[in-house]
Motif scaffolding. Sequence first.
Motif, PDB file in Angstrom:
ATOM      1  N   TRP A  36     -12.592   9.055   1.176  1.00  0.00           N
ATOM      2  CA  TRP A  36     -13.331   8.053   1.971  1.00  0.00           C
ATOM      3  C   TRP A  36     -12.836   6.650   1.671  1.00  0.00           C
ATOM      4  O   TRP A  36     -12.670   5.822   2.569  1.00  0.00           O
ATOM      5  CB  TRP A  36     -14.825   8.169   1.642  1.00  0.00           C
ATOM      6  N   VAL A  37     -12.570   6.341   0.399  1.00  0.00           N
ATOM      7  CA  VAL A  37     -12.104   5.008   0.026  1.00  0.00           C
ATOM      8  C   VAL A  37     -10.752   4.723   0.667  1.00  0.00           C
ATOM      9  O   VAL A  37     -10.500   3.628   1.186  1.00  0.00           O
ATOM     10  CB  VAL A  37     -12.017   4.893  -1.514  1.00  0.00           C
ATOM     11  N   THR A  56      -5.637  -1.863   9.208  1.00  0.00           N
ATOM     12  CA  THR A  56      -5.397  -1.816  10.649  1.00  0.00           C
ATOM     13  C   THR A  56      -6.052  -2.991  11.356  1.00  0.00           C
ATOM     14  O   THR A  56      -5.523  -3.530  12.332  1.00  0.00           O
ATOM     15  CB  THR A  56      -5.924  -0.496  11.232  1.00  0.00           C
ATOM     16  N   THR A  57      -7.206  -3.433  10.833  1.00  0.00           N
ATOM     17  CA  THR A  57      -7.920  -4.561  11.435  1.00  0.00           C
ATOM     18  C   THR A  57      -7.310  -5.900  11.038  1.00  0.00           C
ATOM     19  O   THR A  57      -7.221  -6.816  11.859  1.00  0.00           O
ATOM     20  CB  THR A  57      -9.405  -4.522  11.021  1.00  0.00           C
ATOM     21  N   TRP A 117       0.828  -1.210   0.000  1.00  0.00           N
ATOM     22  CA  TRP A 117       0.000   0.000   0.000  1.00  0.00           C
ATOM     23  C   TRP A 117       0.863   1.261   0.000  1.00  0.00           C
ATOM     24  O   TRP A 117       0.572   2.232  -0.704  1.00  0.00           O
ATOM     25  CB  TRP A 117      -0.937  -0.026   1.200  1.00  0.00           C
ATOM     26  N   ARG A 146      -9.487   6.053   3.414  1.00  0.00           N
ATOM     27  CA  ARG A 146      -9.656   5.874   4.869  1.00  0.00           C
ATOM     28  C   ARG A 146     -10.216   4.488   5.185  1.00  0.00           C
ATOM     29  O   ARG A 146      -9.776   3.840   6.148  1.00  0.00           O
ATOM     30  CB  ARG A 146     -10.580   6.958   5.417  1.00  0.00           C
ATOM     31  N   GLN A 147     -11.177   4.046   4.393  1.00  0.00           N
ATOM     32  CA  GLN A 147     -11.753   2.720   4.634  1.00  0.00           C
ATOM     33  C   GLN A 147     -10.718   1.611   4.430  1.00  0.00           C
ATOM     34  O   GLN A 147     -10.651   0.653   5.200  1.00  0.00           O
ATOM     35  CB  GLN A 147     -12.956   2.498   3.711  1.00  0.00           C
ATOM     36  N   TYR A 148      -9.891   1.767   3.408  1.00  0.00           N
ATOM     37  CA  TYR A 148      -8.878   0.750   3.135  1.00  0.00           C
ATOM     38  C   TYR A 148      -7.824   0.718   4.244  1.00  0.00           C
ATOM     39  O   TYR A 148      -7.395  -0.356   4.689  1.00  0.00           O
ATOM     40  CB  TYR A 148      -8.215   1.009   1.786  1.00  0.00           C
ATOM     41  N   GLU A 149      -7.415   1.892   4.704  1.00  0.00           N
ATOM     42  CA  GLU A 149      -6.439   1.939   5.783  1.00  0.00           C
ATOM     43  C   GLU A 149      -7.020   1.388   7.078  1.00  0.00           C
ATOM     44  O   GLU A 149      -6.315   0.735   7.856  1.00  0.00           O
ATOM     45  CB  GLU A 149      -5.949   3.376   5.975  1.00  0.00           C
ATOM     46  N   GLU A 150      -8.298   1.625   7.314  1.00  0.00           N
ATOM     47  CA  GLU A 150      -8.944   1.056   8.502  1.00  0.00           C
ATOM     48  C   GLU A 150      -9.018  -0.466   8.394  1.00  0.00           C
ATOM     49  O   GLU A 150      -8.827  -1.184   9.386  1.00  0.00           O
ATOM     50  CB  GLU A 150     -10.345   1.645   8.650  1.00  0.00           C
ATOM     51  N   LEU A 151      -9.283  -0.977   7.185  1.00  0.00           N
ATOM     52  CA  LEU A 151      -9.300  -2.423   6.976  1.00  0.00           C
ATOM     53  C   LEU A 151      -7.924  -3.024   7.229  1.00  0.00           C
ATOM     54  O   LEU A 151      -7.804  -4.086   7.864  1.00  0.00           O
ATOM     55  CB  LEU A 151      -9.763  -2.741   5.550  1.00  0.00           C
TER      56      LEU A 151
END
Length: 472
Positions: A200-201, A210-211, A189, A203-208
């Motif tokens: 938004w996309v 992190t999980t 990444w 941020r969502q990918y980075e949050e994924l």
Amino acid sequence: MRFARLPRRGVLLGFSALRLASLGFAVAILVPALFVGGSRSAALTSPLWGSAIAAAFVPWRGTPLIEWVPTALHYAWRAATRQTRFRARPDRPRPAGTLALPGDAAALRFLVDPDTGAAMLHDPHAQTLTAIALLRHPSFVLQSPDEQARRVHGWSRTLAHLAATGSGTRVQILEVTLPDAGRGITGWWETHASGDSGAWVVRQYEELMTTVVPAASAHRTLAALSLDLRKARPLLRQSGRGLAGAAAFLKQEMTLFQASLRAAEIQVPWWLGEEDVAATLRTAYDPGFGATEQATAKLDTAGPVAVEEHWGHLQHDTGHSAVLWVSEWPRVAAPPFFLHSLVFQPGIRKTISMTYEPIPADEAIRDIRRAKVEYATDAAQKARLGVIADLSDSVEASDVVDRERALISGHADVRFTGLVAVTAGSLEELEASVAEIARAAIQSGCETRRLYGQQARAFTAAALPLGRKVSR
């Protein structure tokens, strides 16, 4: 797919030879005692015949106590003679061309094929010659059911080809899972990310990430192709004499095996050379080897420094390991990806080993006929003695008929054994990981048993790509 039950045929009425011997010992003590001294003599000898009867019927870990006696005695003898300990001796160099492995694997030798660069491992006792391949395959779980069925059919034809050759070739598939820090995900990444970092996309990918990253694992699939030099002796004469002729014949088997895997969408980038095999063996015993930098190893020094075998686990270099045997496979209809929960159990260092031994058609027919006769004889004995027949007996007999029907239809008969080697940094972590793997196996429809008193040999068969034969 529905797997057959594990056969539990016995010598008489479903009882094994050890259980019959234990019961015979109890009768040999009880009957003379009753004739000589009556009930008083029987009571005095009750510790002897009572213990023998209890050993034949009381189970421990799902197996009668008497069945554990050979394993326990063998382990006690090895412990008394200090064969459960191994220490590397730098002051005593090993003979050139041999592997620095403990136990009966110390007799293994290696040679490097000049044409392919593959390292071939020779076992002079078992008379086998083994080559190891790295396998790469596209995603399977995300494919459509028709595509999954096509790939499974391609893999079944690969095993059928090995059975048809009559060379006694075995295949061991190892799925090695190593806990990963997630650098493969985050590094990709960081290199390929583009666009607005606040979108938004993004941020969502980075949050994924992190999980997902804390539970990330690196997977590696190996295949060990092992040639039985005894069974292939008539075929080896065409390739030459000695080990050189066996290596030439094994190269032909390697080419055919690699070509047959294409139908299952499996690629063989290369056959492992000396350095690759050495790193694989060293990493199995020393989990920290090569973790921080690209390390190299040689086969003559790739073994462990210290090994200590215990009743239920193995302590080696920087890790503790325990080997589980897959004693039961799904007895209900299971999809091709039924092992998903076991393979992708996160955060656990493990090696899933599947050993396939294709059986020639004539040998498979003889084995099926023998099994049918044994089931029929056992049923007749139970009927004559008035023993109620179990439903499991009829199910096992039906499984034998299904094997015969599949063999007549053109399919190959295969003996297969599943082992799972779990490795952790401490004994407490090991016990927790073993418990998680047992639960994951249950979710996959399988049952596992820990192999007690034989962890050293089991680890060699489960965690190392040596293509060793597993006892039936």
